[in-house]
Enzyme design. Structure first.
Site, short mmCIF file in Angstrom:
data_model
loop_
_atom_site.label_atom_id
_atom_site.label_comp_id
_atom_site.label_asym_id
_atom_site.label_seq_id
_atom_site.Cartn_x
_atom_site.Cartn_y
_atom_site.Cartn_z
N GLU A 99 0.85 -1.19 0.00
CA GLU A 99 0.00 0.00 0.00
C GLU A 99 0.89 1.24 0.00
OE1 GLU A 99 -2.51 1.52 -0.72
OE2 GLU A 99 -4.06 1.50 0.82
N ASP A 100 0.43 2.31 -0.63
CA ASP A 100 1.21 3.55 -0.64
C ASP A 100 1.15 4.22 0.73
OD1 ASP A 100 -1.49 4.19 -0.87
OD2 ASP A 100 -1.26 5.52 -2.57
N ASP A 103 -3.89 5.71 6.00
CA ASP A 103 -4.35 6.95 6.63
C ASP A 103 -5.40 6.58 7.68
OD1 ASP A 103 -4.92 9.64 7.09
OD2 ASP A 103 -6.08 9.90 5.27
N PHE A 152 -0.80 16.26 3.48
CA PHE A 152 -1.22 15.56 2.27
C PHE A 152 -0.01 15.40 1.37
CE2 PHE A 152 -3.16 14.50 -1.67
CZ PHE A 152 -4.17 13.64 -1.27
N ARG A 165 1.95 12.09 -9.58
CA ARG A 165 2.33 10.69 -9.31
C ARG A 165 3.74 10.38 -9.78
NH1 ARG A 165 -2.12 7.62 -7.75
NH2 ARG A 165 -4.11 8.14 -8.70
P1 IMP Z 1 -7.35 5.11 4.13
O1 IMP Z 1 -8.48 4.15 3.89
O2 IMP Z 1 -7.85 6.40 4.75
O3 IMP Z 1 -6.23 4.52 4.92
O4 IMP Z 1 -6.92 5.55 2.69
C1 IMP Z 1 -5.73 5.23 2.13
C2 IMP Z 1 -5.73 5.76 0.71
O5 IMP Z 1 -6.07 7.16 0.68
C3 IMP Z 1 -4.32 5.67 0.17
O6 IMP Z 1 -4.11 4.44 -0.48
C4 IMP Z 1 -4.28 6.85 -0.78
O7 IMP Z 1 -4.79 6.46 -2.03
C5 IMP Z 1 -5.20 7.87 -0.15
N1 IMP Z 1 -4.43 8.84 0.67
C6 IMP Z 1 -4.43 8.99 2.00
N2 IMP Z 1 -3.59 9.96 2.40
C7 IMP Z 1 -3.02 10.43 1.26
C8 IMP Z 1 -2.03 11.44 0.99
O8 IMP Z 1 -1.47 12.09 1.87
N3 IMP Z 1 -1.70 11.63 -0.31
C9 IMP Z 1 -2.26 10.91 -1.34
N4 IMP Z 1 -3.18 9.95 -1.13
C10 IMP Z 1 -3.55 9.71 0.15
#
Ligand code: IMP
Length: 178
Positions: A99-100, A103, A152, A165
């Site tokens: 996963e990138d 959050d 962000f 990206r």
């Molecule tokens: P989560 O379900 O809130 O953990 O969402 C994770 C996804 O939200 C990541 O895989 C990203 O695609 C997106 N995301 C969350 N924070 C960021 C950020 O700081 N920059 C870019 N994408 C983010």
């Protein structure tokens, strides 16, 4: 009022490269030649997975999923589903989810449950960035590249409205009002 955005450097390409090499070595040590199924969550993980896989001293298969999350644009709602049919069968496999950013954790939490329901033998997690401040579900991450509390982030696969990206480093988007 229009919003201008600027990018503040957070991680250089060199730092990312060095950390990805460390993660790959650690994952290789932990799996000792056992085959892994790497599953990247699109789109954000595509660059991280490419670099991690090439540095990994272990045999692996590679696949990707696209997950859809419904709700506010900057945050997962927790209502998540597969955006397109899955092209792999996780049953009986050791899966490493790549996963990138984690959050709120809602996306990964949903996907880990799904993999277990499909009969994966073991499920591990590897996130380039752990952003724990907005976490909504308790989540254990096996491998983490960097802990970055807030902001962000874009670059190295991460986007803001599909831009940035392709940047080789990671930056924080700073919004300025004028
Ligand atoms: P989560 O379900 O809130 O953990 O969402 C994770 C996804 O939200 C990541 O895989 C990203 O695609 C997106 N995301 C969350 N924070 C960021 C950020 O700081 N920059 C870019 N994408 C983010």
């Amino acid at each position: 009022m229009s919003a201008r955005e600027t990018l503040e450097p957070v991680l250089t390409p060199e730092r990312i490269r060095a950390r990805v090499a460390e993660l790959a070595a650690e994952i290789g040590r932990d799996h000792q030649g056992r085959e892994l199924l790497l599953v990247g969550i699109l789109k954000g993980a595509f660059i991280f997975l490419s670099d991690l896989a090439r540095a990994l001293p272990a045999p692996c298969r590679i696949d990707f999923v696209r997950l859809a999350s419904y709700g506010a644009s900057d945050q997962s709602s927790g209502r998540i589903e597969l955006k397109s049919p899955c092209t792999f069968d996780p049953a009986g496999k050791t899966v490493l989810v790549v996963e990138d950013i984690v959050d709120t954790g809602l996306t990964l939490d949903w996907f880990l449950r799904w993999l277990k329901e499909q009969g994966a033998a073991a499920v591990k997690t590897c996130a380039l960035v752990d952003k724990p401040e907005r976490r909504q579900v308790p989540l254990f991450l096996d491998y983490v590249g960097f802990q970055i509390p807030r902001g962000f982030l874009v670059g190295y696969g991460l986007d803001y409205a599909e831009r940035y990206r392709s940047l080789p480093g990671i930056y924080e988007v700073v919004f300025a009002q004028d």
